[in-house]
Enzyme design. Structure first.
Site, PDB file in Angstrom:
ATOM      1  N   GLU A  52       4.091   8.595  -1.565  1.00  0.00           N
ATOM      2  CA  GLU A  52       5.175   7.670  -1.226  1.00  0.00           C
ATOM      3  C   GLU A  52       4.515   6.320  -1.102  1.00  0.00           C
ATOM      4  O   GLU A  52       3.696   6.108  -0.211  1.00  0.00           O
ATOM      5  CB  GLU A  52       5.780   8.150   0.101  1.00  0.00           C
ATOM      6  CG  GLU A  52       7.195   7.725   0.300  1.00  0.00           C
ATOM      7  CD  GLU A  52       7.237   6.582   1.265  1.00  0.00           C
ATOM      8  OE1 GLU A  52       7.308   5.452   0.742  1.00  0.00           O
ATOM      9  OE2 GLU A  52       7.194   6.798   2.467  1.00  0.00           O
ATOM     10  N   CYS A  75       8.485   0.413   3.828  1.00  0.00           N
ATOM     11  CA  CYS A  75       8.480   0.834   2.432  1.00  0.00           C
ATOM     12  C   CYS A  75       9.883   0.802   1.838  1.00  0.00           C
ATOM     13  O   CYS A  75      10.049   0.723   0.635  1.00  0.00           O
ATOM     14  CB  CYS A  75       7.864   2.215   2.298  1.00  0.00           C
ATOM     15  SG  CYS A  75       8.560   3.421   3.422  1.00  0.00           S
TER      16      CYS A  75
HETATM   17  P1  NDP Z   1      -3.561   1.780   1.991  1.00  0.00           P
HETATM   18  O1  NDP Z   1      -3.157   2.458   0.745  1.00  0.00           O
HETATM   19  O2  NDP Z   1      -4.772   0.958   1.993  1.00  0.00           O
HETATM   20  O3  NDP Z   1      -3.725   2.850   3.161  1.00  0.00           O
HETATM   21  C1  NDP Z   1      -2.836   3.903   3.353  1.00  0.00           C
HETATM   22  C2  NDP Z   1      -3.565   5.069   3.988  1.00  0.00           C
HETATM   23  O4  NDP Z   1      -4.576   5.523   3.095  1.00  0.00           O
HETATM   24  C3  NDP Z   1      -4.293   4.695   5.262  1.00  0.00           C
HETATM   25  O5  NDP Z   1      -4.234   5.785   6.150  1.00  0.00           O
HETATM   26  C4  NDP Z   1      -5.707   4.458   4.792  1.00  0.00           C
HETATM   27  O6  NDP Z   1      -6.658   4.655   5.803  1.00  0.00           O
HETATM   28  C5  NDP Z   1      -5.826   5.547   3.751  1.00  0.00           C
HETATM   29  N1  NDP Z   1      -6.871   5.303   2.796  1.00  0.00           N
HETATM   30  C6  NDP Z   1      -7.236   4.141   2.213  1.00  0.00           C
HETATM   31  N2  NDP Z   1      -8.250   4.347   1.370  1.00  0.00           N
HETATM   32  C7  NDP Z   1      -8.542   5.650   1.393  1.00  0.00           C
HETATM   33  C8  NDP Z   1      -9.483   6.496   0.750  1.00  0.00           C
HETATM   34  N3  NDP Z   1     -10.328   6.001  -0.136  1.00  0.00           N
HETATM   35  N4  NDP Z   1      -9.515   7.794   1.051  1.00  0.00           N
HETATM   36  C9  NDP Z   1      -8.646   8.323   1.938  1.00  0.00           C
HETATM   37  N5  NDP Z   1      -7.728   7.583   2.604  1.00  0.00           N
HETATM   38  C10 NDP Z   1      -7.668   6.275   2.320  1.00  0.00           C
HETATM   39  O7  NDP Z   1      -2.331   0.992   2.456  1.00  0.00           O
HETATM   40  P2  NDP Z   1      -2.176   0.070   3.746  1.00  0.00           P
HETATM   41  O8  NDP Z   1      -1.581   0.910   4.811  1.00  0.00           O
HETATM   42  O9  NDP Z   1      -3.406  -0.667   4.104  1.00  0.00           O
HETATM   43  O10 NDP Z   1      -1.171  -0.931   3.169  1.00  0.00           O
HETATM   44  C11 NDP Z   1      -1.562  -1.742   2.087  1.00  0.00           C
HETATM   45  C12 NDP Z   1      -0.367  -2.017   1.227  1.00  0.00           C
HETATM   46  O11 NDP Z   1       0.244  -0.804   0.814  1.00  0.00           O
HETATM   47  C13 NDP Z   1       0.723  -2.755   1.910  1.00  0.00           C
HETATM   48  O12 NDP Z   1       0.472  -4.100   1.966  1.00  0.00           O
HETATM   49  C14 NDP Z   1       1.896  -2.392   1.060  1.00  0.00           C
HETATM   50  O13 NDP Z   1       1.939  -3.193  -0.084  1.00  0.00           O
HETATM   51  C15 NDP Z   1       1.620  -0.977   0.668  1.00  0.00           C
HETATM   52  N6  NDP Z   1       2.324  -0.018   1.510  1.00  0.00           N
HETATM   53  C16 NDP Z   1       3.376   0.594   0.980  1.00  0.00           C
HETATM   54  C17 NDP Z   1       4.073   1.501   1.722  1.00  0.00           C
HETATM   55  C18 NDP Z   1       5.198   2.202   1.113  1.00  0.00           C
HETATM   56  O14 NDP Z   1       5.536   3.267   1.576  1.00  0.00           O
HETATM   57  N7  NDP Z   1       5.833   1.671   0.093  1.00  0.00           N
HETATM   58  C19 NDP Z   1       3.758   1.809   3.106  1.00  0.00           C
HETATM   59  C20 NDP Z   1       2.615   1.094   3.579  1.00  0.00           C
HETATM   60  C21 NDP Z   1       1.927   0.244   2.783  1.00  0.00           C
HETATM   61  P3  NDP Z   1      -7.430   3.410   6.450  1.00  0.00           P
HETATM   62  O15 NDP Z   1      -6.420   2.602   7.142  1.00  0.00           O
HETATM   63  O16 NDP Z   1      -8.400   4.066   7.357  1.00  0.00           O
HETATM   64  O17 NDP Z   1      -8.074   2.678   5.315  1.00  0.00           O
END
Ligand code: NDP
Length: 674
Positions: A254, A293
């Site tokens: 998602e 989102c």
């Molecule tokens: P990320 O994709 O960076 O992170 C989402 C989750 O993935 C976090 O729990 C993060 O952990 C984890 N994660 C990141 N890298 C890895 C990896 N290599 N291996 C395993 N887990 C990982 O998204 P963000 O939450 O930082 O948001 C960034 C952007 O994503 C937002 O600005 C937005 O554009 C989009 N977003 C979209 C959403 C949606 O549902 N449409 C919801 C939220 C965000 P950790 O924090 O520890 O890095």
């Protein structure tokens, strides 16, 4: 606050330290510890301990755990609200996160009790006969996976994200490792601590992983599930992991979504639908500072309504007080952090190459109770893209903040094309009071969306909102939105369960599934109504004597009930009828006679007949024809210590041996008093 992981039943600190800062003050509010934990062991512990405990429980028992957990968390939620302020969430935002999460647990608890059997597995569909002699058949069963659900959550809803993924997995019987986004992990950590302290869940049902997932993906198997919410970039990187492909690990994503709101031509300024559109667009820009989102990123409207919409939105957005989320009058807090603010501004700069800013100025705005220079605040930024058909970025770039772009369209066909340029979205909302317009839009954009909200004057006050996923309904969307499906009531259990086609003799299938089917042995002893719930065996049966259905019976039933439909009363009118050879008995007369034939009238363990499923009238019965009935205990499901539900297979046959009707009768049967 030092954030530790809860693995193998213990809180453990990781090797590295990550400072987490308040979105409001910029001060360090927590220190996450990350890395260095034995995640292969954590997976094994989840599978062997948590999975084993959960699989022993029935759906009803698991549902009961969710209900208890919801009530436990409900009594402690104030603590979660308080912590949420530092993430930039106002009290209203935290309500969506905390109460939304607890509400989701409750919906799953209720659905589990009401819509699932009190069993450890599910039956899917009917028995499929596979042989002429009737001694070989097939049936689908659905059982919990024997792995772990790895839940990777986004920063924006630390509580709801954890709970909305947890509820269906636990109800399905699969243990969870939940990984929060680090930047708001202190709220999820407090929630996970509450859950652990409650000791409501069986040992190993929930583990909580702060920080890095290290080598965890290396140890996933075909029995594990990854459910991810976050950015498209991370999702794609994780989906490309070789173990995901090699083991065919289920991956639910998602992610980014360019959700649209569509104002229809009939919803002109002055109509309730126009006002609802303006209200919803403004709300979606400001709730959680637009970091949702499901938020509206693109607002489509007829070119003729553009000026009025800009004016109305300017007024509405100008009245939003931005500032320290702890203040009562503040309606919009900061973004989650400075990085996020930078990210949003960079995306806005890209959008401004195709669209002009018509409301909000990122360099000049008022904030209350906080320092604008140090903090992650932004005002709502409304853009107008004059030529959305030729533009590209407005359909592709998700500025994850209080940002929305207005896009004029010519006709509905263009509105549909523009909406679908989002490349697959979680949700779109449509504002119209015209059902034909709504239908054209629904069937034009439906395949690109996971959810569509039709908002008009009739539901305007009660509608749950463009941006609010409901636990009963699907949350997810195709394409850019990730292609995943979450929630959707019990539909989401399927992610955590395996469907298996079973083939065998009816006797074997009935014994394994606890569901009698035709061809399996019948037990003809005492009348089955004489047995208490525990003593009644599946297959226990009663075959009645015959009863002749006379013309007088049909006449009597017709005049007694008022059902004088011509097929029962008028021989001439049935001449040439495709189904009836002449006057025939009422179907409901046959059901009534069947009840009279199979009933055992004395007081006993059968407490009540409370329903009838899958009724089919298969062959008409003519006056003078005999019928008889067979009643067989098909399935049993305990309800409580006093009684349980019995599902009976009922078949009415004619004297010639043809099946006249089949159905399933439902009774409540008492348990033994001892
Ligand atoms: P990320 O994709 O960076 O992170 C989402 C989750 O993935 C976090 O729990 C993060 O952990 C984890 N994660 C990141 N890298 C890895 C990896 N290599 N291996 C395993 N887990 C990982 O998204 P963000 O939450 O930082 O948001 C960034 C952007 O994503 C937002 O600005 C937005 O554009 C989009 N977003 C979209 C959403 C949606 O549902 N449409 C919801 C939220 C965000 P950790 O924090 O520890 O890095």
């Amino acid at each position: 606050m030092k954030l530790e992981s809860f693995v193998q039943g213990q809180w453990r600190a990781g090797r590295d330290r990550i400072e987490i800062r308040s979105a409001v003050t910029g001060n360090v509010v927590a220190e996450a510890t990350s890395g260095g934990l034995d995640l292969r062991q954590a997976l094994a512990y989840g599978r062997d301990t948590g999975g084993a405990h959960l699989r022993r429980l029935s759906f009803h028992q698991r549902a009961e755990l969710l209900k208890k957990l919801a009530s436990y968390l409900g009594e402690r939620k104030e603590q979660l609200y308080k912590l949420s302020f530092a993430t930039g969430a106002t009290r209203g935002d935290a309500l969506i996160d905390v109460d939304g999460g607890i509400g989701t647990l409750l919906v799953y608890a209720g659905k589990g009790r009401r819509e699932l059997p009190n069993a450890t597995f599910l039956l899917d569909g009917a028995v499929e006969p596979l042989s002429k002699g009737g001694n070989f058949a097939g049936r689908h069963i659905v059982t919990p996976l024997r792995g772990v659900a790895l839940h990777i959550n986004a920063f924006n809803f630390p509580c709801w994200g954890l709970l909305e993924k947890l509820a269906p997995a636990l109800l399905a019987g699969v243990p969870v490792i939940s990984k929060p986004a680090t930047v708001t992990a202190y709220v999820a950590h407090a929630l996970a601590r509450m859950i652990a302290e409650s000791q409501i869940l069986p040992e190993g049902a929930l583990q909580f992983l702060v920080g890095s997932t290290d080598d965890l993906f290396e140890h996933l198997t075909c029995q594990d599930v990854v459910s991810f919410t976050g950015s498209a970039a991370t999702s794609q990187a994780l989906q490309r992991h070789p173990v995901i492909a090699r083991e065919a690990v289920r991956f639910i994503a998602e992610r980014d979504s360019l959700n649209a709101a569509i104002l229809a031509p009939d919803a002109a300024p002055g109509t309730p639908e126009f006002d609802l559109f303006v209200k919803e667009v403004a709300k979606e820009m400001t709730v959680k500072a637009g970091q949702k989102c499901t938020a509206i990123r693109r607002a489509l409207l007829p070119a003729a309504h553009l000026d009025a919409a800009i004016a109305a939105l300017r007024t509405r957005l100008a009245s939003v007080t931005i500032g320290n989320p702890e203040l009562d009058n503040v309606r919009m807090g900061p973004l989650v952090g400075l990085d996020q603010r930078r990210d949003v501004l960079a995306h806005v700069a890209t959008l401004r190459q195709e669209a002009e800013l018509v409301a909000g100025d990122p360099d000049n705005f008022e904030i209350e109770g906080a320092d604008a220079r140090r903090d992650a605040f932004l005002p709502p930024l409304l853009l107008h893209c004059a030529d959305p058909a030729r533009a590209t970025a407005v359909h592709e770039v998700e500025a994850f903040g209080p940002v929305c772009t207005l896009m004029p369209y010519g006709d509905l066909a263009e509105a549909i094309t523009l909406t679908n340029r989002g490349g697959g979205s979680l949700v779109a909302s449509v504002y119209t009071h015209d059902a034909d317009t709504a239908a054209e839009l629904v069937f034009g954009v439906g395949a690109f969306h996971g959810r569509l909200v039709l908002i008009d004057r009739d539901c305007g006050k009660e509608q749950t909102g463009h941006g609010s996923p409901m636990p009963q309904l699907l949350h997810g969307g195709p394409g850019r939105a990730g292609g995943g499906e979450e929630l959707g009531g019990l539909r989401s259990l399927a992610h955590y369960m395996q469907r298996t086609a079973l083939q065998g003799s009816p006797a074997m299938l009935s014994a394994i599934t606890g569901s009698w089917s035709k061809g399996a042995p019948l037990v003809l002893e005492r009348h089955p109504f004489r047995y208490h719930f525990e003593d009644l065996a599946i297959g226990q049966s009663f075959s009645s004597k015959e009863r002749v259905v006379t013309l007088e019976d049909i006449e009597h039933f017709a005049h007694f009930t008022g059902d004088t439909f011509y097929a029962h009363m008028d021989e001439e009118a049935t001449a040439g009828h495709p189904f009836f050879p002449g006057r025939v008995a009422h179907g409901y007369l046959l059901l009534s006679f069947a009840a009279g034939l199979f009933v055992d009238p004395d007081p006993g363990p059968v407490l009540a007949n409370y329903g009838l499923d899958s009724l089919r009238f298969l062959k008409p019965v003519v006056p003078g024809e005999a019928i008889k009935v067979r009643l067989t205990a098909k399935e049993k499901s305990p309800r409580n210590a006093q009684y349980g539900e019995v599902r009976w297979d009922v078949e009415i046959t004619t004297g010639a041996g043809d099946t006249a009707a089949t159905y399933e009768l439902l009774t409540m049967n008492a348990m033994r008093a001892d």
